[in-house]
Every structure is written in C-alpha cells, then in structure tokens.
Design a protein around this motif. Structure first.
Motif, mmCIF file in Angstrom:
data_model
loop_
_atom_site.group_PDB
_atom_site.id
_atom_site.type_symbol
_atom_site.label_atom_id
_atom_site.label_comp_id
_atom_site.label_asym_id
_atom_site.label_seq_id
_atom_site.Cartn_x
_atom_site.Cartn_y
_atom_site.Cartn_z
ATOM 1 N N VAL A 92 0.874 -1.184 0.000
ATOM 2 C CA VAL A 92 0.000 0.000 0.000
ATOM 3 C C VAL A 92 0.910 1.234 0.000
ATOM 4 O O VAL A 92 1.560 1.523 1.005
ATOM 5 C CB VAL A 92 -0.922 0.016 1.246
ATOM 6 N N PRO A 93 0.987 1.950 -1.146
ATOM 7 C CA PRO A 93 1.856 3.134 -1.187
ATOM 8 C C PRO A 93 1.287 4.242 -0.297
ATOM 9 O O PRO A 93 0.087 4.507 -0.304
ATOM 10 C CB PRO A 93 1.850 3.549 -2.657
ATOM 11 N N LEU A 94 2.167 4.878 0.459
ATOM 12 C CA LEU A 94 1.772 5.988 1.328
ATOM 13 C C LEU A 94 2.113 7.315 0.641
ATOM 14 O O LEU A 94 2.950 7.371 -0.267
ATOM 15 C CB LEU A 94 2.485 5.874 2.677
ATOM 16 N N ASP A 95 1.471 8.401 1.112
ATOM 17 C CA ASP A 95 1.668 9.717 0.507
ATOM 18 C C ASP A 95 3.115 10.196 0.605
ATOM 19 O O ASP A 95 3.596 10.936 -0.255
ATOM 20 C CB ASP A 95 0.757 10.760 1.178
ATOM 21 N N ASP A 96 3.839 9.802 1.637
ATOM 22 C CA ASP A 96 5.212 10.277 1.817
ATOM 23 C C ASP A 96 6.250 9.430 1.068
ATOM 24 O O ASP A 96 7.444 9.561 1.272
ATOM 25 C CB ASP A 96 5.564 10.344 3.296
ATOM 26 N N GLY A 97 5.781 8.521 0.176
ATOM 27 C CA GLY A 97 6.696 7.710 -0.621
ATOM 28 C C GLY A 97 7.046 6.369 0.003
ATOM 29 O O GLY A 97 7.625 5.514 -0.648
ATOM 30 N N ARG A 98 6.743 6.207 1.264
ATOM 31 C CA ARG A 98 7.004 4.910 1.890
ATOM 32 C C ARG A 98 5.908 3.931 1.480
ATOM 33 O O ARG A 98 4.873 4.324 0.941
ATOM 34 C CB ARG A 98 7.025 5.042 3.417
ATOM 35 N N THR A 99 6.159 2.654 1.739
ATOM 36 C CA THR A 99 5.192 1.615 1.409
ATOM 37 C C THR A 99 4.829 0.837 2.665
ATOM 38 O O THR A 99 5.713 0.385 3.398
ATOM 39 C CB THR A 99 5.764 0.644 0.352
ATOM 40 N N ALA A 100 3.557 0.719 2.885
ATOM 41 C CA ALA A 100 3.057 -0.130 3.977
ATOM 42 C C ALA A 100 2.550 -1.421 3.340
ATOM 43 O O ALA A 100 2.385 -1.511 2.119
ATOM 44 C CB ALA A 100 1.931 0.578 4.719
ATOM 45 N N PHE A 101 2.328 -2.400 4.155
ATOM 46 C CA PHE A 101 1.824 -3.669 3.643
ATOM 47 C C PHE A 101 0.582 -4.063 4.414
ATOM 48 O O PHE A 101 0.530 -3.961 5.632
ATOM 49 C CB PHE A 101 2.897 -4.765 3.765
ATOM 50 N N LEU A 102 -0.417 -4.522 3.656
ATOM 51 C CA LEU A 102 -1.658 -5.010 4.245
ATOM 52 C C LEU A 102 -1.624 -6.529 4.161
ATOM 53 O O LEU A 102 -1.417 -7.089 3.076
ATOM 54 C CB LEU A 102 -2.861 -4.465 3.472
ATOM 55 N N ALA A 103 -1.801 -7.198 5.287
ATOM 56 C CA ALA A 103 -1.771 -8.665 5.320
ATOM 57 C C ALA A 103 -3.109 -9.182 5.829
ATOM 58 O O ALA A 103 -3.663 -8.652 6.783
ATOM 59 C CB ALA A 103 -0.644 -9.158 6.225
ATOM 60 N N VAL A 104 -3.610 -10.193 5.151
ATOM 61 C CA VAL A 104 -4.861 -10.837 5.556
ATOM 62 C C VAL A 104 -4.557 -12.319 5.793
ATOM 63 O O VAL A 104 -3.948 -12.974 4.944
ATOM 64 C CB VAL A 104 -5.950 -10.679 4.469
ATOM 65 N N ARG A 105 -4.972 -12.817 6.947
ATOM 66 C CA ARG A 105 -4.743 -14.213 7.299
ATOM 67 C C ARG A 105 -5.948 -15.055 6.898
ATOM 68 O O ARG A 105 -7.086 -14.681 7.141
ATOM 69 C CB ARG A 105 -4.526 -14.347 8.803
ATOM 70 N N PHE A 106 -5.656 -16.200 6.287
ATOM 71 C CA PHE A 106 -6.685 -17.180 5.965
ATOM 72 C C PHE A 106 -6.351 -18.458 6.711
ATOM 73 O O PHE A 106 -5.248 -18.987 6.571
ATOM 74 C CB PHE A 106 -6.740 -17.476 4.459
ATOM 75 N N GLY A 107 -7.286 -18.933 7.489
ATOM 76 C CA GLY A 107 -7.098 -20.195 8.191
ATOM 77 C C GLY A 107 -7.764 -21.323 7.428
ATOM 78 O O GLY A 107 -8.462 -21.118 6.436
ATOM 79 N N VAL A 108 -7.528 -22.507 7.903
ATOM 80 C CA VAL A 108 -8.118 -23.692 7.286
ATOM 81 C C VAL A 108 -9.640 -23.604 7.292
ATOM 82 O O VAL A 108 -10.303 -24.012 6.336
ATOM 83 C CB VAL A 108 -7.639 -24.964 8.027
ATOM 84 N N GLU A 109 -10.200 -23.029 8.344
ATOM 85 C CA GLU A 109 -11.662 -22.946 8.452
ATOM 86 C C GLU A 109 -12.270 -22.189 7.285
ATOM 87 O O GLU A 109 -13.294 -22.585 6.732
ATOM 88 C CB GLU A 109 -12.078 -22.257 9.768
ATOM 89 N N GLY A 110 -11.637 -21.080 6.894
ATOM 90 C CA GLY A 110 -12.145 -20.295 5.768
ATOM 91 C C GLY A 110 -12.068 -21.070 4.458
ATOM 92 O O GLY A 110 -13.005 -21.050 3.662
ATOM 93 N N LEU A 111 -10.949 -21.742 4.246
ATOM 94 C CA LEU A 111 -10.821 -22.556 3.038
ATOM 95 C C LEU A 111 -11.861 -23.669 3.025
ATOM 96 O O LEU A 111 -12.474 -23.947 1.994
ATOM 97 C CB LEU A 111 -9.420 -23.166 2.954
ATOM 98 N N ASN A 112 -12.065 -24.298 4.173
ATOM 99 C CA ASN A 112 -13.061 -25.372 4.258
ATOM 100 C C ASN A 112 -14.456 -24.865 3.912
ATOM 101 O O ASN A 112 -15.215 -25.533 3.207
ATOM 102 C CB ASN A 112 -13.082 -25.983 5.657
ATOM 103 N N ARG A 113 -14.795 -23.672 4.416
ATOM 104 C CA ARG A 113 -16.127 -23.110 4.124
ATOM 105 C C ARG A 113 -16.308 -22.884 2.629
ATOM 106 O O ARG A 113 -17.342 -23.207 2.072
ATOM 107 C CB ARG A 113 -16.331 -21.794 4.882
ATOM 108 N N VAL A 114 -15.305 -22.326 1.991
ATOM 109 C CA VAL A 114 -15.401 -22.054 0.553
ATOM 110 C C VAL A 114 -15.508 -23.358 -0.231
ATOM 111 O O VAL A 114 -16.339 -23.503 -1.124
ATOM 112 C CB VAL A 114 -14.177 -21.237 0.073
ATOM 113 N N LEU A 115 -14.693 -24.328 0.114
ATOM 114 C CA LEU A 115 -14.651 -25.576 -0.647
ATOM 115 C C LEU A 115 -15.817 -26.504 -0.366
ATOM 116 O O LEU A 115 -16.145 -27.358 -1.180
ATOM 117 C CB LEU A 115 -13.331 -26.306 -0.376
#
Length: 188
Positions: free
Chosen positions: A13-36
């Motif tokens: 995620v680019p920030l206004d001051d030129g630095r870059t932040a990172f957005l991380a999303v965790r997926f557990g087995v439960e979420g995969l199981n629900r989708v599948l």
C-alpha cells in the motif's frame, strides 16, 4: 495461529510520503473449508461423497477433507485402517484440529495439473479412506505458491446414474421381448 496452519495474502500500500506499507490478511483452514464445502448450496453439487480440497505442489492438502469435517474421529480411524496416515500423524491432526499440511492427496493428479498447462485427466485412484474414487485437478491461477484444486467422488456414486439406466434398459428390453413374443404367437 494457535498451532493451526494459516496462509497470508500480502499487498503493498503506497503511502503519501513515498514509503510503502503492507496489508496482510490471514486465511485459516476454516475459511478454506467453508469455501470448498459450498455451505450456501450454490451451483456446485458435490453429492454424498464428492469433495473439493486444496493441495500444494508437495501433494499435501491445504484444507480438510469432507469426511474429516463431518466426523473427525471416524475419518482418522478409517484413514489409519486404509494405511494413508499412521498413528503419529493422527495425533498431530487431533492436536491441531485439522488435516492440513499432514495428509497427502493424489500426486499424479497434482503433477498433471501443474505440468500440462492446467489440464488434468480423470484418474481412478484409491483415496485417503481406501475407497475407489475418480479424481481430477486444476491449478489456481494466482501469484505465489502453486496451489491446485482437487475434485474427487467415489466411483460408485459417480456411476450410480449409469447403473440405474442400465437396469431400466434391461427390464424394458425383457418386457419388449415378451410383448413381441406374445404378438408373434397371437398373429400366427
């Protein structure tokens, strides 16, 4: 997370001051199981024995099999009896509450999906519970690790409609032969 396998999706995620932040999303087995497992009853009909699961190029499952989600103790007993896991692996699965990264899936289906440009044939195999199954796989087109969606169903369930048709055809043929015989006798 809490001793269970997790997967992360990270995006810069680019920030206004030129630095870059990172957005991380965790997926557990439960979420995969629900989708599948298709809990909303959408357009995918898996039947009584059909299932979808994710696997990596190491042939290890990234999600839990349907039979495990339905009855973990019975699944583990059946898998040990079929020889697809040993008691040590069963204890790891019990402790984690998931089969992810412990159990393996059909290596031939995974190899075909990854090497044949996403094409996989329909293979007849013995599954993790010792049942004769039909298996196919296709890679997910995502950046990062090569994951494969594996679909399988027992051969018995897959062939049931054809078996019923064959039985009806035999009965109808027998009725037709009897009817033609009586018609011929009546005409003579």
């Amino acid at each position: 997370a809490l001793g269970r396998p997790s997967w992360f999706v990270v995006a810069p995620v680019p920030l206004d001051d030129g630095r870059t932040a990172f957005l991380a999303v965790r997926f557990g087995v439960e979420g995969l199981n629900r989708v599948l497992s298709n809990p909303d009853g959408g357009p995918i009909e898996l039947g009584d024995t059909g299932e979808l699961h994710l696997a990596g190029p190491d042939n290890r499952k990234r999600s839990d099999p349907r039979a495990f989600r339905d009855d973990p103790d019975r699944y583990l007993d059946d898998a040990i009896a079929a020889g697809t896991i040993d008691t040590t692996e069963a204890e790891i699965i019990r402790a984690r509450g998931t089969t992810a990264l412990v159990t393996r899936t059909d290596g031939d289906a995974i190899a075909e999906a990854l090497t044949l440009g996403g094409r996989s044939s329909l293979l007849e195999r013995t599954d993790h519970l010792g049942r004769r199954t039909l298996v196919t796989a296709t890679p997910l087109d995502l950046p990062g690790p090569q994951w494969v969606v594996v679909a399988q169903i027992t051969a018995e369930e897959a062939s049931a409609p054809l078996d019923r048709f064959r039985q009806r055809l035999v009965v109808l043929t027998a009725i037709l032969v009897v009817a033609v015989t009586f018609a011929a006798m009546a005409w003579a």
